[in-house]
Write a protein that holds these residues in place. Structure first.
Motif, PDB file in Angstrom:
ATOM      1  N   GLU A 235       9.671  -6.843  -4.617  1.00 34.31           N
ATOM      2  CA  GLU A 235      10.013  -5.433  -4.467  1.00 34.31           C
ATOM      3  C   GLU A 235      10.272  -4.803  -5.839  1.00 34.31           C
TER       4      GLU A 235
ATOM      5  N   GLU B  19       7.054  -4.129  -7.466  1.00 37.33           N
ATOM      6  CA  GLU B  19       6.482  -2.930  -6.856  1.00 37.33           C
ATOM      7  C   GLU B  19       7.061  -1.684  -7.534  1.00 37.33           C
TER       8      GLU B  19
ATOM      9  N   ASP C  73       1.700  -4.582  -2.625  1.00 39.23           N
ATOM     10  CA  ASP C  73       2.556  -3.607  -1.950  1.00 39.23           C
ATOM     11  C   ASP C  73       2.519  -2.254  -2.651  1.00 39.23           C
TER      12      ASP C  73
ATOM     13  N   GLU D  26       2.429   2.240  -1.662  1.00 38.06           N
ATOM     14  CA  GLU D  26       3.187   3.367  -2.219  1.00 38.06           C
ATOM     15  C   GLU D  26       2.241   4.400  -2.837  1.00 38.06           C
TER      16      GLU D  26
ATOM     17  N   ARG E 187       0.864   6.552  -0.201  1.00 38.14           N
ATOM     18  CA  ARG E 187       1.852   7.559   0.187  1.00 38.14           C
ATOM     19  C   ARG E 187       1.899   8.690  -0.855  1.00 38.14           C
TER      20      ARG E 187
HETATM   21 MN    MN Z   1       6.722  -0.608  -0.358  1.00 35.40          MN
END
Ligand code: MN
Ligand code: MN
Lengths: 233, 268, 233, 233, 233, 233, 268, 233
Positions: free
Chosen positions: G114, G117, G171, G175, G178
């Motif tokens: 994460e 990311e 990942d 994003e 988005r």
């Molecule tokens: Mn994510």
């Protein structure tokens, strides 16, 4: 833009609400861990009865368990303090498993001490739980019954080991008790759920215990006094 | 029903100018009629299931083959089976008049199978054999009063389809296995062997079916094999334990192993 | 041993029963294959309307389909000869799928020819089926309805392709028709079965067609008189 | 045998207890069916707004819905009477779906009437539910939020059909509203559950509505007064 | 104990047999890995067409792919040497996936170069496979068809990206091609297997492409005859 | 449009090809049904040994089975005639199940007759199959081994029922045999496939049989050398 | 921790006469030590995950490429990333000193991915490219104070394994998808195309991996293909809509379509 | 375009990394296969103790096993040479299963020889592994513990077969040993992983052995002096 501000306020409130609930779950989880830990401790203690089934040793184990049940009360009290009265079932799944195990251990201890079935109220009382839903943080009936079924299975094993240790009285006592328990469960109209499945297993425990009694009887190992004439029936 | 009426009302309110809407109103009535009939049959079937389960439970309370109460219990079971037939299956039969019974089979299948389980269990306890589905069909065939003037009286029935019958018999084996386990507790060792023999017979036949296209049979055969194995293990246990003492002492010893064999009634 | 003999009788009767049923199923299956084959043929023919949505081309396809529907009648007659009275629903699942598809194709053809909904009786008649159970091998109402839902989905696609070919009239006509169909379906109490599921998909078809009409409208392509000026804004 | 009798009594009590709970569930199920039925009714009524998006017609639909919401109150009251106050969450799953749908319909009606978001309290009030857990049979926050997301999706469709009917104002109003709603949801720290998934779908609704506004703007179909200068920014 | 020795011998033989087969599988797996590696390489090459759909760039990619197909021939030859002629289908699952992917890539390349469908024989020839079962290590018809379905899906994506690059011609060409492919597939009586499932997806690809053509058409972007220059904008 | 016609031709060819293969499958299926029918017959015959485990009765069953194995040869010959030599593994899954069951029945019969393991060649020969892949329509080693595992499971049941009939000799004989079989299987390096799973079940069969011998032994029922008459009790 | 102590106490009470019991007490200590360390790392990792998610959220609030606030937000993101490194990853690194980091990989993998990311998302916004894992490794390498007298200062680190890095990049594509959708709303149409190009590049590479033995890669590639398709559809939409008006009017029209573009901040 | 170049560098580095890792895995896999092969061999040898539980025969098996353990050392040394320092746990899953099985076999052999528990160090030493991570390629504590649990299960079976062979001493010895082992395991805080699951199975092994001791006791077969009279009752 007024409306937007209002809506913003609305959702901030929601956000706060959701965060609080997650925090609460975290706290409940911690408390449940404590209960599970105690349950494991008592399990360890009660294992000893199989090694040494003499009644005075058994009672020592029971005493030791009782001390631990007392500690449970504290944790259940803390749990009760955390869970708002009308949200018991919102979080219930989190401690269900621990409660079943503790109900098992209380009823086992009780039987070993008294030879009797710990009533629903007695088990609730031992753990510091209310016996009725309406009164607050309570013992769920299904959890109590699940505990009883676990006890029956443990008693089958205990009957075996009692014989190995030369105690021929105990299997007979256990047989009578578990037979009655079985009869009791047959009165319940259990749906096809997890409780029903566990109840089906009870029949095998009953059979197993009867075989032990049979073994003892057929070899004349049954303790004499008063029962001799009955055998002649 | 209330809901149905509410919907009917609603339909009144809707504009009738459209041809399509008019047609669909007719469709709605047809579908509702079918669903209602289906619902009614499902409810009857559910009652059959509940009462059949209770009768099976009752038969399990028979305690010993020479028990004085045995006949009494069997009489009671028979009476209740008759009631199921007259009260419930006749009602289902009425619903099926003029219909293709297969259209509603799913609605009464569960009840029918459970009833067959109870009926054959009862018969097995009476005669150690089970009736042919043709026999059972007779019990589910009813004389119909002439409803209209001049119409002649006829017969109506809830059909006992052979497949439904056989699925019910499949479930029967589960009950017989339970009966066998209970028999050990009651010292009825001969009954165990008899049950085991019967179960083998049924299993053998199921194993000989071509279950292709009959999924449920495959599943039931599998469950039945497990029931049979349990029953065989019971017989095995009786044999190896019986070997340790003379036979005539065995049943006695098993009785001895229970404190008050005569007061046990109702527990098993 | 009499019981054994009885049991044998029982089970040999049953075996015989099953054998006969399977033979019958085999015969039904062959007949159904023929129907499915025709359904595939007609599907292929009707695919052409998407390629070439001009009305005269569409009518050619419709004619070609009609010829095939005639052949269906023969096969349905043979099927009807096989299936005993009052066992229609015992075997229904075997041809249900084919009948739904054919009902779809008949009603699509009918709409393309006339702009109207093919009635239940018309669809039954086109396929050589009886409109009522009492009268013989019949069209099941739910299969007819399923066919209509498949048609709605195909019309959504047809609306798209009509626009591509510069026909802006058709989407509006389709929109009206499917809207009405949607209203009709909403009158039905659908149980939670396969028909219900397909009806849920209708929602998306309606939406899709609404969006096409939207596209046509906002670009002033809508042919109706009164809208022409609006498009010029 | 005294103990056996006692135990018998104990289990008879349990049996009674279990039977009662099953009866209760049956009653709840009936009541929930009523709610689901009303929800379907209202859905049908509200479908009409897509056919005829003129405000006065819309308001007629809204009135008709409101009448039905009133009926809901009765059923929720009966439900509340059935469910003991602290067992709300024991049975909650049984009416959750119906409540979400009704929350959707209330908030849709409210928006169409007022152009505003129906607050949590207003939705609860419309359905005769308490706004707070502590006060009894209440509206669950997640069910309210799920209802809002369903509304956003319906509004996207409504925006499309408004344009088709020549109403260019409404999409802009809807766009503003759904935008704010989206912003609100972004404030929530949603875990990866069903609500989160539905929220992800919201983004597409937002985009869809913006495209409609764009279409309207680019063609100068936007209603003039006051906004003209802004366009020059 | 003689029998035990015999049985030991028997199982040693089996063990040897199994070991040999595992060795063979190991070798096949190595060869298949090589094929998969090449397939991945070509996949990477062909990804470029989406970034730059101009025809001359596309042809460069195609040339680059062709070089790699040549290498496949060697590996298929080695595979053919490993697999005994009558055991093709015993091990077929091991390279089935790679072959499907390569069939997809060959047919994609072929279409981009020629605008036509690569025939079964052409695909087989490109990969060095026999076109008929009887002739040895062959291309399985189902693998070829699976490859075509993958191509249709990739073409839907390519149509999208072509539009993005301002090429409005290509979607129309693709639409025609995929429509014909769709009609062809509808002739096949596919049973309920993996191919059938993939075929169901084709329906969506067709629809997707039709909608692209729709988008292009309704906005007047569709090149009239001779408007090739417009595409170059 | 020439290409469309070409594509049509292409897919018609495929369609023909697929139809032929489906016809072949149909024929194979019919033949396999015959084999399955015989397998079921023999299963029914062999069920009798559990009811009456006396050796002479057992041998009667075995004789009866042998007659049926002979019929299998005809059907396998017809199957072999249908399946092209290099496509054995293409259709293998269709008769795999039947062959496994027959291999089980042959090896069970053989053991009951001789107390020995039927070798791979003997089983193949009994069913009219070739013992080697290269020689044509053959017995697959895995199917043979699967049959052996099914036999072990059936023997566990047979040991149980033999004891019930007072035959204490047989379990000991079976135990020795299955033990050796177990040792043999442990030599094989079985990968994680279906055979492996069935092999894991063997462990339980071995244990089950050992426990039967244990039960017999601890009660002194084990026949000393020459105590054959005791078994007849 | 409390529980651990209780268990320790319990262990004291147990009879030590048995050799086995003595040994198992030792084992218990070892296992406890490992589990405790594991737990501590998991907690740190969870904090990393939460803060990284927040940073990603923050970066999503960047509204327009020439927004005056863009730099401000990126600065803030950078500061918070630095804090994650210094406060959390350094603590993990300390736990790993003298251990085989792979033994605890499962404990910190989620947090590490994460973080990667967030870090690559930040970098992409700054420079339209992403840093090599070797670069990130530098940020997760820390000078260790000499703990004991005479011991020389050394380096400790939380290892940035290439596979973990690449899964984080996988990942990231979600994003970026988005971000692309948000950009349409903000009228940043060029950014959309740029993002789409970058996504294609990453997807192309993932499609070229031999994912055999790396299950997660297969799954991520699949998800990534969907993200890419969504992004391509966005670009497609911009193109076909843009076609209806002259290009220079397009962005303006999109701005127009939002009522108060400048007050929207914080919503996207 | 610099970024593209950077990206390419990044991904080619990564490809290189993966390739190297896969090569290493291939080498490790080969070495592990050797270990698994030896483990299978020893398993087969140790199966013999069930057939012939006389102590001298048992010791022969143990000797034979010991020879094989020696060979393991070589393979573990080769494995150690392959695996980089501090990456033991990166690849551990590949040999974990083999090591657990070998740990089981070593501890079983040790117990059969000495009646004692093989210490962690002794097992490590037997296999040529280091007892501590810092010292190199080591034995993982959890693998050792898993091996012990497998041993307990095997001993339950061995107890059964010992009784069959008339050895009534051994079950009692085993019971004592496994009881102690059980007590030991109860001291551990096992997480919910595979070790925990296997530990749950230990419960059944303990019970099984207790029942064997029960059978021996109740039939007065227990060899200890003081119990003889009791059995005579
Ligand atoms: Mn994510
Ligand atoms: Mn039943």
């Amino acid at each position: 833009m007024e409306t937007a501000a209002e809506m913003n306020k609305l959702f901030s409130d929601f956000s706060e609400y959701i965060r609080k609930e997650q925090d609460l779950k975290e706290k409940i989880r911690d408390e449940v861990k404590n209960l599970e830990h105690i349950a494991r401790e008592i399990t360890m203690i009660m294992q000893n009865v199989h090694q040494n089934p003499a009644q005075d040793e058994v009672l020592k184990c029971c005493n030791s368990s009782r001390a631990n049940f007392a500690t449970c009360k504290t944790h259940y009290a803390q749990l009760a303090a955390l869970v708002p009265v009308n949200q018991f079932y919102h979080f219930n799944d989190m401690w269900r498993f621990a409660t079943q195990k503790l109900a098992f251990l209380v009823s086992l201890t009780f039987f070993l001490e008294t030879g009797k079935l710990a009533s629903f109220e007695e088990v609730a009382e031992s753990l510091g739980l209310k016996p009725e839903r309406e009164k607050g943080f309570h013992l769920d009936l299904e959890d109590y019954l699940t505990g009883l079924l676990q006890m029956a299975s443990e008693l089958a094993r205990f009957a075996t080991n009692s014989v190995t240790s030369g105690n021929y009285d105990r299997p007979i006592e256990i047989s009578k008790f578990v037979s009655e328990l079985n009869a009791g469960f047959r009165l319940l109209n259990l749906k096809n759920d997890s409780l029903r499945k566990k109840f089906d297993a009870l029949k095998y425990d009953v059979k197993k215990i009867e075989e032990i009694v049979y073994d003892v009887s057929i070899r004349g190992l049954r303790p004499a006094a008063g029962n001799a004439d009955q055998a002649g029936n | 029903q209330r809901l149905r009426e509410a919907k009917d009302e609603q339909r009144q309110l809707i504009d009738d100018s459209s041809e399509i809407i008019k047609t669909f109103k007719q469709f709605a009535l047809q579908l509702d009629a079918k669903h209602d009939r289906h619902e009614r049959i499902v409810k009857l079937s559910r009652d059959v299931t509940i009462e059949s389960k209770r009768i099976i439970f009752l038969i399990h309370t028979i305690n010993s083959s020479n028990d004085s109460k045995k006949e009494q219990i069997l009489d009671q079971a028979n009476t209740r089976l008759k009631q199921v037939e007259t009260n419930l299956f006749q009602a289902i039969a009425k619903e099926l008049v003029g219909e293709d019974p297969h259209q509603f089979l799913r609605a009464f299948s569960a009840g029918l199978q459970e009833y067959i389980e109870a009926k054959t269990f009862y018969q097995f306890m009476v005669s150690a054999s089970i009736p042919h589905w043709n026999e059972i069909q007779k019990d589910l065939t009813f004389a119909q009063e002439a409803t209209e003037e001049g119409a002649e009286a006829s017969e109506i029935q809830t059909p006992v389809l052979p497949t439904e019958y056989m699925l019910g018999v499949g479930d029967l084996t589960g009950e017989l296995m339970r009966r066998c386990i209970n028999c050990v507790g009651m010292g009825e060792l001969d009954a165990c062997k008899q049950l085991c023999g019967f179960l083998r017979q049924v299993y053998r036949i199921f194993a000989g079916f071509d279950t292709f296209g009959y999924k449920e049979f495959g599943r039931k055969t599998y469950v039945m094999r497990q029931s049979l194995a349990k029953t065989e293990n019971v017989c095995y246990t009786i044999q190896v334990r019986g070997s340790e003492v003379p036979k005539h002492l065995l049943a006695q010893a098993i009785h001895m192993s229970m404190d008050n064999p005569d007061e046990d009634e109702g527990f098993y």
